[in-house]
Design a protein around this motif. Structure first.
Motif, PDB file in Angstrom:
ATOM      1  N   ILE A  95       3.357 -53.004  -6.140  1.00  0.00           N
ATOM      2  CA  ILE A  95       4.565 -52.224  -6.406  1.00  0.00           C
ATOM      3  C   ILE A  95       4.838 -52.184  -7.906  1.00  0.00           C
ATOM      4  CG2 ILE A  95       7.078 -52.213  -6.111  1.00  0.00           C
ATOM      5  CD1 ILE A  95       6.547 -53.307  -3.258  1.00  0.00           C
ATOM      6  N   GLY A  96       4.646 -53.322  -8.574  1.00  0.00           N
ATOM      7  CA  GLY A  96       4.839 -53.365 -10.023  1.00  0.00           C
ATOM      8  C   GLY A  96       3.866 -52.473 -10.763  1.00  0.00           C
ATOM      9  N   VAL A  97       2.612 -52.481 -10.347  1.00  0.00           N
ATOM     10  CA  VAL A  97       1.602 -51.622 -10.980  1.00  0.00           C
ATOM     11  C   VAL A  97       1.978 -50.155 -10.801  1.00  0.00           C
ATOM     12  CG1 VAL A  97      -0.786 -50.839 -10.809  1.00  0.00           C
ATOM     13  CG2 VAL A  97      -0.294 -53.265 -10.856  1.00  0.00           C
ATOM     14  N   LEU A  98       2.387 -49.806  -9.585  1.00  0.00           N
ATOM     15  CA  LEU A  98       2.775 -48.414  -9.336  1.00  0.00           C
ATOM     16  C   LEU A  98       3.968 -48.011 -10.190  1.00  0.00           C
ATOM     17  CD1 LEU A  98       2.366 -48.150  -5.478  1.00  0.00           C
ATOM     18  CD2 LEU A  98       1.016 -47.006  -7.227  1.00  0.00           C
ATOM     19  N   GLY A  99       4.934 -48.915 -10.302  1.00  0.00           N
ATOM     20  CA  GLY A  99       6.109 -48.610 -11.123  1.00  0.00           C
ATOM     21  C   GLY A  99       5.743 -48.344 -12.569  1.00  0.00           C
ATOM     22  N   TRP A 100       4.913 -49.229 -13.117  1.00  0.00           N
ATOM     23  CA  TRP A 100       4.510 -49.039 -14.505  1.00  0.00           C
ATOM     24  C   TRP A 100       3.661 -47.791 -14.677  1.00  0.00           C
ATOM     25  CZ3 TRP A 100       6.947 -50.902 -18.360  1.00  0.00           C
ATOM     26  CH2 TRP A 100       7.599 -52.110 -18.256  1.00  0.00           C
ATOM     27  N   GLN A 101       2.849 -47.472 -13.677  1.00  0.00           N
ATOM     28  CA  GLN A 101       2.010 -46.271 -13.782  1.00  0.00           C
ATOM     29  C   GLN A 101       2.846 -45.003 -13.815  1.00  0.00           C
ATOM     30  OE1 GLN A 101      -0.949 -46.768 -10.635  1.00  0.00           O
ATOM     31  NE2 GLN A 101      -2.468 -46.183 -12.148  1.00  0.00           N
ATOM     32  N   VAL A 102       4.008 -45.023 -13.211  1.00  0.00           N
ATOM     33  CA  VAL A 102       4.878 -43.847 -13.211  1.00  0.00           C
ATOM     34  C   VAL A 102       5.784 -43.840 -14.439  1.00  0.00           C
ATOM     35  CG1 VAL A 102       6.748 -42.696 -11.958  1.00  0.00           C
ATOM     36  CG2 VAL A 102       4.802 -43.611 -10.706  1.00  0.00           C
ATOM     37  N   VAL A 103       6.335 -44.995 -14.788  1.00  0.00           N
ATOM     38  CA  VAL A 103       7.338 -45.069 -15.852  1.00  0.00           C
ATOM     39  C   VAL A 103       6.744 -44.900 -17.251  1.00  0.00           C
ATOM     40  CG1 VAL A 103       8.981 -46.642 -16.962  1.00  0.00           C
ATOM     41  CG2 VAL A 103       8.954 -46.414 -14.490  1.00  0.00           C
ATOM     42  N   PRO A 126       4.027 -43.242 -18.552  1.00  0.00           N
ATOM     43  CA  PRO A 126       3.783 -41.877 -19.042  1.00  0.00           C
ATOM     44  C   PRO A 126       5.076 -41.076 -19.233  1.00  0.00           C
ATOM     45  CG  PRO A 126       2.299 -42.385 -17.242  1.00  0.00           C
ATOM     46  CD  PRO A 126       3.286 -43.501 -17.313  1.00  0.00           C
ATOM     47  N   ALA A 127       6.076 -41.308 -18.378  1.00  0.00           N
ATOM     48  CA  ALA A 127       7.358 -40.608 -18.544  1.00  0.00           C
ATOM     49  C   ALA A 127       8.025 -41.032 -19.847  1.00  0.00           C
ATOM     50  CB  ALA A 127       8.272 -40.885 -17.352  1.00  0.00           C
ATOM     51  N   LEU A 128       7.994 -42.325 -20.159  1.00  0.00           N
ATOM     52  CA  LEU A 128       8.597 -42.799 -21.408  1.00  0.00           C
ATOM     53  C   LEU A 128       7.830 -42.306 -22.629  1.00  0.00           C
ATOM     54  CD1 LEU A 128       9.576 -46.461 -20.478  1.00  0.00           C
ATOM     55  CD2 LEU A 128      11.076 -44.482 -20.738  1.00  0.00           C
ATOM     56  N   VAL A 129       6.518 -42.250 -22.522  1.00  0.00           N
ATOM     57  CA  VAL A 129       5.712 -41.732 -23.643  1.00  0.00           C
ATOM     58  C   VAL A 129       6.044 -40.256 -23.874  1.00  0.00           C
ATOM     59  CG1 VAL A 129       3.364 -41.158 -24.368  1.00  0.00           C
ATOM     60  CG2 VAL A 129       3.861 -43.416 -23.417  1.00  0.00           C
ATOM     61  N   GLY A 130       6.146 -39.493 -22.785  1.00  0.00           N
ATOM     62  CA  GLY A 130       6.518 -38.083 -22.917  1.00  0.00           C
ATOM     63  C   GLY A 130       7.897 -37.913 -23.515  1.00  0.00           C
ATOM     64  N   MET A 131       8.832 -38.752 -23.085  1.00  0.00           N
ATOM     65  CA  MET A 131      10.185 -38.668 -23.617  1.00  0.00           C
ATOM     66  C   MET A 131      10.219 -39.043 -25.095  1.00  0.00           C
ATOM     67  SD  MET A 131      13.723 -40.266 -22.129  1.00  0.00           S
ATOM     68  CE  MET A 131      13.236 -41.952 -22.350  1.00  0.00           C
ATOM     69  N   ALA A 132       9.490 -40.087 -25.481  1.00  0.00           N
ATOM     70  CA  ALA A 132       9.463 -40.496 -26.887  1.00  0.00           C
ATOM     71  C   ALA A 132       8.840 -39.405 -27.756  1.00  0.00           C
ATOM     72  CB  ALA A 132       8.693 -41.802 -27.036  1.00  0.00           C
ATOM     73  N   LEU A 133       7.760 -38.808 -27.276  1.00  0.00           N
ATOM     74  CA  LEU A 133       7.127 -37.727 -28.026  1.00  0.00           C
ATOM     75  C   LEU A 133       8.074 -36.523 -28.137  1.00  0.00           C
ATOM     76  CD1 LEU A 133       4.582 -36.666 -29.437  1.00  0.00           C
ATOM     77  CD2 LEU A 133       3.810 -35.850 -27.206  1.00  0.00           C
ATOM     78  N   GLY A 134       8.759 -36.221 -27.044  1.00  0.00           N
ATOM     79  CA  GLY A 134       9.723 -35.115 -27.070  1.00  0.00           C
ATOM     80  C   GLY A 134      10.878 -35.374 -28.012  1.00  0.00           C
ATOM     81  N   LEU A 193       6.620 -33.773 -17.674  1.00  0.00           N
ATOM     82  CA  LEU A 193       5.160 -33.732 -17.675  1.00  0.00           C
ATOM     83  C   LEU A 193       4.580 -35.144 -17.576  1.00  0.00           C
ATOM     84  CD1 LEU A 193       2.723 -31.802 -17.937  1.00  0.00           C
ATOM     85  CD2 LEU A 193       2.796 -32.245 -20.391  1.00  0.00           C
ATOM     86  N   GLY A 194       5.160 -36.085 -18.314  1.00  0.00           N
ATOM     87  CA  GLY A 194       4.737 -37.478 -18.231  1.00  0.00           C
ATOM     88  C   GLY A 194       4.999 -38.057 -16.848  1.00  0.00           C
ATOM     89  N   LEU A 195       6.134 -37.729 -16.251  1.00  0.00           N
ATOM     90  CA  LEU A 195       6.459 -38.187 -14.908  1.00  0.00           C
ATOM     91  C   LEU A 195       5.458 -37.644 -13.898  1.00  0.00           C
ATOM     92  CD1 LEU A 195       8.486 -39.742 -13.141  1.00  0.00           C
ATOM     93  CD2 LEU A 195       9.756 -37.606 -12.914  1.00  0.00           C
ATOM     94  N   ALA A 196       5.115 -36.376 -14.021  1.00  0.00           N
ATOM     95  CA  ALA A 196       4.129 -35.783 -13.113  1.00  0.00           C
ATOM     96  C   ALA A 196       2.758 -36.443 -13.289  1.00  0.00           C
ATOM     97  CB  ALA A 196       4.027 -34.274 -13.361  1.00  0.00           C
ATOM     98  N   ALA A 197       2.368 -36.689 -14.530  1.00  0.00           N
ATOM     99  CA  ALA A 197       1.085 -37.352 -14.782  1.00  0.00           C
ATOM    100  C   ALA A 197       1.084 -38.768 -14.213  1.00  0.00           C
ATOM    101  CB  ALA A 197       0.791 -37.379 -16.282  1.00  0.00           C
ATOM    102  N   GLY A 198       2.201 -39.481 -14.355  1.00  0.00           N
ATOM    103  CA  GLY A 198       2.308 -40.833 -13.809  1.00  0.00           C
ATOM    104  C   GLY A 198       2.258 -40.844 -12.287  1.00  0.00           C
ATOM    105  N   CYS A 199       2.926 -39.906 -11.649  1.00  0.00           N
ATOM    106  CA  CYS A 199       2.906 -39.818 -10.184  1.00  0.00           C
ATOM    107  C   CYS A 199       1.501 -39.486  -9.692  1.00  0.00           C
ATOM    108  CB  CYS A 199       3.916 -38.787  -9.688  1.00  0.00           C
ATOM    109  SG  CYS A 199       5.620 -39.327  -9.847  1.00  0.00           S
ATOM    110  N   TRP A 200       0.825 -38.581 -10.379  1.00  0.00           N
ATOM    111  CA  TRP A 200      -0.545 -38.231 -10.004  1.00  0.00           C
ATOM    112  C   TRP A 200      -1.463 -39.433 -10.148  1.00  0.00           C
ATOM    113  CZ3 TRP A 200      -4.977 -37.674 -13.171  1.00  0.00           C
ATOM    114  CH2 TRP A 200      -6.087 -37.127 -12.513  1.00  0.00           C
ATOM    115  N   SER A 201      -1.303 -40.167 -11.239  1.00  0.00           N
ATOM    116  CA  SER A 201      -2.117 -41.359 -11.469  1.00  0.00           C
ATOM    117  C   SER A 201      -1.845 -42.415 -10.394  1.00  0.00           C
ATOM    118  CB  SER A 201      -1.814 -41.919 -12.856  1.00  0.00           C
ATOM    119  OG  SER A 201      -2.463 -43.136 -13.053  1.00  0.00           O
TER     120      SER A 201
END
Length: 93
Positions: free
Chosen positions: A39-47, A49-57, A77-85
């Motif tokens: 569960i922790g791995v999945l959480g980090w895999q989603v969060v 990329p979303a944070l990286v996208g937000m920081a870049l934005g 876009l980061g959230l979608a990439a994280g969910c896909w991953s």
């Protein structure tokens, strides 16, 4: 099979069999710690990329003065990439 082997090879074969049996038993029922780890791995895999996208934005918006013009789409876009991953990782498990 182990009847015709020298003593050292018999010991090695027995050790391999014991280890294989341990692995079979360990694969049976996943432990609570293993489930929490997944569960922790999945959480980090989603969060992440979303944070990286937000920081870049935020950086792009600060640089070009666009309000949240870049932040929102890059975060999504980061959230979608994280969910896909995460979905790919779950399918492999």
């Amino acid at each position: 099979m182990t009847g015709k082997l020298p003593p050292s090879a018999k010991k090695l074969a027995e050790a391999v069999e014991v280890r294989a049996e341990r692995r079979r038993r360990a694969r049976g029922l996943p432990s609570v710690a293993r489930n929490l780890g997944q569960i922790g791995v999945l959480g980090w895999q989603v969060v992440v990329p979303a944070l990286v996208g937000m920081a870049l934005g935020r950086w792009l918006d600060g640089r070009f003065g666009g309000g949240i013009f870049w932040t929102a789409p890059l975060m999504l876009l980061g959230l979608a990439a994280g969910c896909w991953s995460a979905w790919r990782w779950v399918r492999r498990q």
